[in-house]
Design a protein around this motif. Structure first.
Motif, mmCIF file in Angstrom:
data_model
loop_
_atom_site.group_PDB
_atom_site.id
_atom_site.type_symbol
_atom_site.label_atom_id
_atom_site.label_comp_id
_atom_site.label_asym_id
_atom_site.label_seq_id
_atom_site.Cartn_x
_atom_site.Cartn_y
_atom_site.Cartn_z
ATOM 1 N N THR A 1 36.637 27.725 -24.359
ATOM 2 C CA THR A 1 35.450 28.309 -24.933
ATOM 3 C C THR A 1 35.959 29.249 -25.940
ATOM 4 O O THR A 1 37.135 29.766 -26.123
ATOM 5 N N ALA B 1 32.815 31.517 -31.639
ATOM 6 C CA ALA B 1 31.783 31.493 -31.504
ATOM 7 C C ALA B 1 31.512 30.462 -30.782
ATOM 8 O O ALA B 1 31.647 28.964 -30.533
ATOM 9 N N PRO B 2 31.099 30.746 -29.378
ATOM 10 C CA PRO B 2 31.390 29.939 -28.082
ATOM 11 C C PRO B 2 30.189 28.680 -28.109
ATOM 12 O O PRO B 2 29.823 28.148 -27.281
ATOM 13 N N GLN B 3 29.245 28.725 -29.110
ATOM 14 C CA GLN B 3 28.302 26.909 -28.976
ATOM 15 C C GLN B 3 28.887 26.027 -29.950
ATOM 16 O O GLN B 3 29.029 24.756 -29.646
ATOM 17 N N GLY B 4 30.534 26.340 -30.516
ATOM 18 C CA GLY B 4 31.414 25.618 -31.061
ATOM 19 C C GLY B 4 32.546 25.050 -30.704
ATOM 20 O O GLY B 4 32.790 25.089 -29.569
ATOM 21 N N GLN B 5 32.832 23.776 -30.847
ATOM 22 C CA GLN B 5 33.909 22.882 -30.627
ATOM 23 C C GLN B 5 35.102 23.327 -31.803
ATOM 24 O O GLN B 5 36.320 22.457 -31.311
#
Ligand code: FAD
Ligand code: SF4
Length: 333
Positions: A144, A148-152
């Motif tokens: 993670t 920006a935890p939602q991103g990759q």
């Protein structure tokens, strides 16, 4: 920080030998070591071999010819900051070199190392146990991104001081590997990915930076904001190359550091050609910077603060460069 891990240290004497050694699996270039060695002590890298470039013939030269200037990758920042032939026509380079780290670092730190230093993030530039306690992160060992935890993708910031000045002055890098040499615009050395921000091929190193001769009336400069005034990475840094005809702009190039995962060459400045540097132009330039910079939560300072600082630094630097030249601004003989 931990002790340095075990590695082999090799000292080539010429470029041909250096590129053979660097092509071996697990090998890394070592220049001044002021970025790489702390990273090794934090467990961020585990090279098996370090190829130290200090003895490579020709890498520490600064050469002027009819085409312009060639700066060897091994030239130290202390030398770049004080060479009187650079201070005048290529002023932004000397100003940026002077702003890197502290005086002792600058005596060891090199041009190649500054252009290739790793990207930075508060969740990454930490000891191994600190990162382990936070389950590491996407850039090294984790799943993670804490920013920006939602991103990759990794948003770690490129924070080298030298690149924007060189980019604003239209530099090219000479890359060398066992397969041969190639020259590319310096801006193309980078991509906007904090985990893989360099476009160097495996086994490729930087030998030199080439700069065209600047137009006689070209002015340039570099400004940065940092937490500790005496020694710190840029929260935001900006370089500008400006050419005026009377009060009108005939050339304007702006490049920034500290705000994105790569040094950012500002797009859209051609819209200002032919205009005078006044309040309206400065306002529009500030907005352009705010739109194109994308600082993330990678430093202790809030992202929006860094974006605003980048805008204001750019406006102030352009204003200063547009003032009539003083004796101090004239190129040194
Ligand atoms: C306390 C402190 C403060 C600092 N502050 C700043 C700052 O304000 N601004 C700033 O820009 N930096 C700063 N730095 C980082 C560092 O000192 C500089 O970026 C320095 O210029 C790195 O150069 P070096 O020769 O020491 O590189 P090294 O540490 O030897 O190498 C850095 C990276 O570049 C690679 N490399 C080196 N030379 C080449 C080459 N010729 N070709 C390909 N790859 C190469 C290495 O493999 C490594 O990955 C700071 C460091 C410290 C410890
Ligand atoms: S931006 Fe995210 S992935 Fe990159 S170093 Fe920071 S926490 Fe790790």
């Amino acid at each position: 920080m931990d002790r340095l891990p075990e590695f082999r240290l090799l000292r080539p004497v010429d470029l041909a030998e250096a590129v053979q050694l660097i092509a071996e699996p697990g090998a890394r270039v070592l220049a001044g070591g002021t970025d790489l060695l702390p990273n090794l002590r934090r467990g961020l890298e585990q090279p098996t071999t370090l190829v130290e470039l200090g003895g490579v013939a020709g890498l520490s030269e600064i050469a002027f010819d009819s085409d312009g200037l060639a700066i060897g990758a091994g030239v130290t920042l202390a030398r770049l900051a004080t060479d009187t032939r650079i201070a005048g026509p290529y002023r932004a380079i000397a100003e940026a070199a002077r702003e890197v780290a502290g005086p002792q670092h600058r005596h060891a730190a090199t041009v190649g190392g500054n252009l290739c230093l790793d990207t930075r993030c508060v969740f990454y530039n930490q000891s191994a146990w600190w990162r382990a306690a936070n389950d590491f992160c996407l850039k090294r060992g984790g799943q993670t991104c804490h920013v920006a935890p939602q991103g990759q993708r990794c948003h770690a910031a490129f924070s080298g001081d030298l690149a924007p000045s060189l980019i604003a002055l239209d530099a090219e890098v000479e890359r060398v590997s066992a397969r041969g040499r190639r020259r590319t615009p310096l801006a193309d050395l980078y991509r906007d990915d904090g985990a893989a921000h360099l476009t160097l091929d495996p086994g490729e190193l930087i030998a030199r930076v080439h700069l065209p001769r600047p137009a006689p009336s070209l002015r340039s400069g570099y400004r940065k904001a940092r937490v500790r005034g005496s020694m710190d990475f840029p929260l935001a840094g900006v370089a500008i190359a400006l050419q005026l005809h009377g009060p009108r702009i005939v050339a304007l190039r702006v490049a920034l550091t500290g705000t994105n995962s790569q040094p950012l060459r500002l797009e859209g400045t051609e819209a200002f050609l032919g205009a005078a540097v006044d309040a309206a132009l400065l306002g529009a330039l500030g907005k352009l910077v705010a739109r194109q910079t994308s600082p993330m939560r990678t430093t202790a300072m809030p992202s929006n603060y860094r974006r605003q600082v980048a805008s204001v630094l750019t406006q102030r630097l352009l204003q200063a460069l547009a003032r009539p030249a003083t004796e101090e601004d004239r190129p040194c003989a």
